[in-house]
Write a protein that holds these residues in place. Structure first.
Motif, mmCIF file in Angstrom:
data_model
loop_
_atom_site.group_PDB
_atom_site.id
_atom_site.type_symbol
_atom_site.label_atom_id
_atom_site.label_comp_id
_atom_site.label_asym_id
_atom_site.label_seq_id
_atom_site.Cartn_x
_atom_site.Cartn_y
_atom_site.Cartn_z
ATOM 1 N N PHE A 117 -4.672 -3.800 -11.500
ATOM 2 C CA PHE A 117 -4.609 -5.310 -11.686
ATOM 3 C C PHE A 117 -3.421 -5.798 -11.048
ATOM 4 N N GLU A 118 -2.494 -4.812 -10.983
ATOM 5 C CA GLU A 118 -1.085 -5.428 -10.218
ATOM 6 C C GLU A 118 -1.404 -5.266 -8.704
ATOM 7 N N PHE A 119 -2.022 -4.592 -8.105
ATOM 8 C CA PHE A 119 -2.493 -4.686 -6.949
ATOM 9 C C PHE A 119 -3.324 -5.942 -6.708
ATOM 10 N N ALA A 120 -4.289 -6.339 -7.545
ATOM 11 C CA ALA A 120 -4.998 -7.585 -7.351
ATOM 12 C C ALA A 120 -3.963 -8.656 -7.371
ATOM 13 N N CYS A 121 -2.857 -8.708 -8.278
ATOM 14 C CA CYS A 121 -1.875 -9.809 -8.532
ATOM 15 C C CYS A 121 -1.247 -9.885 -7.003
ATOM 16 N N TYR A 122 -1.163 -8.697 -6.204
ATOM 17 C CA TYR A 122 -0.258 -8.817 -4.873
ATOM 18 C C TYR A 122 -1.312 -9.541 -4.055
ATOM 19 N N LEU A 149 -6.136 10.931 -19.853
ATOM 20 C CA LEU A 149 -5.007 11.702 -18.974
ATOM 21 C C LEU A 149 -3.940 10.970 -18.582
ATOM 22 N N ASN A 150 -3.903 9.617 -18.377
ATOM 23 C CA ASN A 150 -2.804 8.936 -18.151
ATOM 24 C C ASN A 150 -3.047 7.250 -18.533
ATOM 25 N N GLY A 151 -2.910 6.868 -19.585
ATOM 26 C CA GLY A 151 -3.067 5.581 -20.224
ATOM 27 C C GLY A 151 -2.244 4.620 -19.378
ATOM 28 N N SER A 152 -1.109 4.883 -18.851
ATOM 29 C CA SER A 152 -0.278 3.895 -18.349
ATOM 30 C C SER A 152 -0.965 3.376 -17.151
ATOM 31 N N MET A 153 -1.974 4.119 -16.365
ATOM 32 C CA MET A 153 -2.290 3.745 -14.999
ATOM 33 C C MET A 153 -3.345 2.845 -15.089
ATOM 34 N N TRP A 154 -3.731 2.337 -16.288
ATOM 35 C CA TRP A 154 -4.677 1.235 -16.225
ATOM 36 C C TRP A 154 -4.448 0.097 -15.632
ATOM 37 N N SER A 155 -3.105 -0.426 -15.666
ATOM 38 C CA SER A 155 -2.713 -1.494 -15.352
ATOM 39 C C SER A 155 -2.431 -1.586 -13.724
ATOM 40 N N ILE A 156 -2.574 -0.639 -12.868
ATOM 41 C CA ILE A 156 -2.152 -0.450 -11.439
ATOM 42 C C ILE A 156 -2.986 -1.209 -10.591
ATOM 43 N N ALA A 197 -9.899 2.840 -5.905
ATOM 44 C CA ALA A 197 -9.963 1.531 -6.753
ATOM 45 C C ALA A 197 -8.758 1.463 -7.471
ATOM 46 N N LEU A 198 -7.787 2.500 -7.625
ATOM 47 C CA LEU A 198 -6.316 2.479 -8.239
ATOM 48 C C LEU A 198 -7.057 2.443 -10.028
ATOM 49 N N VAL A 217 0.833 -1.172 0.102
ATOM 50 C CA VAL A 217 0.111 -0.232 -0.038
ATOM 51 C C VAL A 217 0.737 1.270 -0.080
ATOM 52 N N LEU A 218 2.056 1.212 0.825
ATOM 53 C CA LEU A 218 2.698 2.205 0.903
ATOM 54 C C LEU A 218 3.787 2.515 -0.427
ATOM 55 N N ARG A 219 3.841 1.595 -1.020
ATOM 56 C CA ARG A 219 4.537 1.550 -2.271
ATOM 57 C C ARG A 219 3.735 2.005 -3.572
ATOM 58 N N ILE A 220 2.401 1.606 -3.614
ATOM 59 C CA ILE A 220 1.766 1.939 -4.663
ATOM 60 C C ILE A 220 0.836 3.112 -4.404
ATOM 61 N N TYR A 221 0.075 3.383 -3.461
ATOM 62 C CA TYR A 221 -1.201 4.404 -3.258
ATOM 63 C C TYR A 221 -0.444 5.813 -3.321
ATOM 64 N N PRO A 222 0.395 6.185 -2.371
ATOM 65 C CA PRO A 222 0.965 7.695 -2.190
ATOM 66 C C PRO A 222 1.324 8.131 -3.569
#
Length: 195
Positions: free
Chosen positions: A73-78, A64-71, A46-47, A10-15
């Motif tokens: 799903f990456e969190f769901a992988c964790y 606005l940011n096409g890269s952020m679509w995967s985040i 919901a990231l 959470v600290l790695r991804i959310y902030p």
């Protein structure tokens, strides 16, 4: 062990995700877009990608940011990895390899991209790559021959999050740049800023 694991994730991804979303929403407003505060807050939790309705984002991809679509799903992988480890399904290298092979099979399944199928398909498409990282985690010595330099900082997540926005700004000002130039310039900007 689950609490420290999720705390680190959470600290790695959310902030960084929240900060980048705020920057993107500001760009959206400057570009003439409108923001729904409740919807934006729910998308943060919901990231999900930030959105500003009506923003004029140039002739290229209207995001606005096409890269952020995967985040998300990456969190769901964790979350999935934690569940597999906690349940005892993944205990070491062999079980991780089995899960990797099963995830490759799942990624090949025909899944309709409507409704929940979209989320399932994207998750299944990313999970084999995630599991490859898990397999290498159990055998870090496999990569020892690379002799990678030890860095005091990690700019990979920041480059991933902000790369799209930087490229959009560059494209709006210099629309005839070659693809390699559009890749190199934001990376150099991030690297200089991080150091």
């Amino acid at each position: 062990a689950l609490v420290p694991f999720f705390k680190k994730r959470v600290l790695r991804i959310y902030p960084a995700f929240i900060a980048c979303s705020m920057v993107c929403l500001c760009i959206g407003v400057i570009s003439g877009g409108r923001i729904d505060l409740i919807r934006s807050a729910s998308r943060l939790i919901a990231l999900a990608q930030p959105a500003a309705e009506g923003a004029k984002l140039g002739e290229h991809f209207q995001s606005l940011n096409g890269s952020m679509w995967s985040i998300q799903f990456e969190f769901a992988c964790y979350v999935s990895l934690a569940a597999l480890a906690y349940s005892g399904i993944i205990r070491g290298l062999k079980s991780a390899v089995v899960v990797l092979l099963l995830s490759v099979c799942a990624a090949l399944l025909p899944i309709h991209l409507s409704g929940a199928g979209y989320y399932l398909k994207q998750f299944c498409a990313l999970y084999p790559w995630f599991m490859m990282g898990t397999v290498f985690h159990f055998r870090k010595n496999w990569l020892a021959w690379l002799r990678l330099p030890s860095l005091d900082f990690d700019i990979s997540y920041g480059v991933y999050l902000y790369g799209w926005s930087c490229q959009k700004v560059i494209l709006c000002n210099f629309p005839i740049l070659a693809p390699w130039q559009l890749s190199v310039l934001p990376f150099l900007a991030h690297f200089c800023w991080a150091t």
